[in-house]
Design an enzyme around this catalytic site. Structure first.
Site, PDB file in Angstrom:
ATOM      1  N   ASP A 106       0.843  -1.196   0.000  1.00  0.00           N
ATOM      2  CA  ASP A 106       0.000   0.000   0.000  1.00  0.00           C
ATOM      3  C   ASP A 106       0.877   1.245   0.000  1.00  0.00           C
ATOM      4  OD1 ASP A 106      -2.200  -1.656   0.229  1.00  0.00           O
ATOM      5  OD2 ASP A 106      -2.247  -1.518   2.416  1.00  0.00           O
TER       6      ASP A 106
HETATM    7  N1  URA Z   1      -1.115  -5.984   3.825  1.00  0.00           N
HETATM    8  C1  URA Z   1      -1.639  -4.750   3.854  1.00  0.00           C
HETATM    9  O1  URA Z   1      -2.676  -4.526   4.447  1.00  0.00           O
HETATM   10  N2  URA Z   1      -0.982  -3.775   3.216  1.00  0.00           N
HETATM   11  C2  URA Z   1       0.191  -3.954   2.567  1.00  0.00           C
HETATM   12  O2  URA Z   1       0.748  -3.011   2.016  1.00  0.00           O
HETATM   13  C3  URA Z   1       0.721  -5.252   2.552  1.00  0.00           C
HETATM   14  C4  URA Z   1       0.059  -6.249   3.198  1.00  0.00           C
END
Ligand code: URA
Length: 241
Positions: A106
């Site tokens: 993310d």
């Molecule tokens: N899980 C998440 O919620 N976000 C990420 O960036 C990676 C794994």
């Protein structure tokens, strides 16, 4: 290896754009096995031929593998018209190699991100069928207990009915925890922790399989992976928590 156009072989090395390479080759700056080659379309065996550009010997590799310490605030995609991407953090030479991020972190997640131009490799790392663990350090609000670790182990069911594969949760002091998952569903770790009443404030990926993030890189830092490190991704000895 199949015979390939000289400009394609040099293009795969990211030295310059294809049109720049055609000019470089036409101007006689490239020697193949000791002889100047001035036709960009000349077919050569890139893995066997000795290629020299401006007196510097080049070694051909079809596939490239890098790790990056992705900083928060950057998108893990190859391009975006408005926001900064992880590719924007690389120099032109690497941007021209056709690298893409292996899976997504993310925007607000930091840590270990692999970049490659090898689609099969990316698929193997991402697919839960390969059994490659991804290890995250999370800082959460709210409290977690041993019953949550047990729920992780049994495979959580999220609020929307999504069933997660068995995962691991280890509680750490000061609202932190380690989470180990094999899958990479949308917001996977955040949704898993939120379903236990512990919304994530910060998330950082520390390892994939037994390959740990190089702590010397720093935010936005990157480096090529060694062959030995590539093997760590798929070995049996994935990192214990
Ligand atoms: N899980 C998440 O919620 N976000 C990420 O960036 C990676 C794994």
């Amino acid at each position: 290896m199949a015979m390939m156009r000289l400009d394609k072989v040099l293009g795969d090395l990211g030295i310059a754009s294809r049109s720049e390479l055609r000019q470089i080759i036409r101007s006689g700056r490239v020697l193949v096995d000791g002889c100047p080659v001035t036709q960009p379309e000349k077919r050569i065996d890139g893995e066997r031929a000795r290629i020299v550009l401006d007196g510097r010997e080049l070694s051909y590799k079809k596939y490239h593998y890098y790790m990056m310490d992705k900083p928060a605030g950057v998108l893990s995609v190859t391009e975006d018209s408005r926001q900064k991407t992880v590719l924007d953090l690389l120099p032109g030479e690497l941007r021209r190699m056709g690298l893409f991020p292996v899976g997504r972190l993310d925007k607000d997640t930091s840590g270990l991100l692999l970049l490659t131009n090898d689609g099969d490799f990316a698929h193997r790392v991402i697919s839960p069928k390969s059994g490659v663990w991804k290890l995250y350090l999370a800082k959460v609000e709210g409290s977690l207990g041993p019953e949550d670790a047990k729920a992780f182990k049994n495979g959580l069911s999220l609020g929307d009915g999504t069933k997660c594969l068995p995962a691991e949760l280890e509680l750490l002091p000061e609202g932190c925890c380690l989470v180990k998952v094999m899958e990479g569903k949308y917001h996977q770790v955040k949704r898993m922790l939120a379903s236990c009443g512990a919304p994530v404030r910060e998330l950082r990926r520390l390892a994939i399989g037994a390959l740990e993030l190089d702590k010397n890189l720093g935010p936005g830092g990157f480096r090529e992976l060694e062959d030995r490190e590539l093997k760590l991704l798929f070995g049996q000895d994935a990192l214990e928590i």
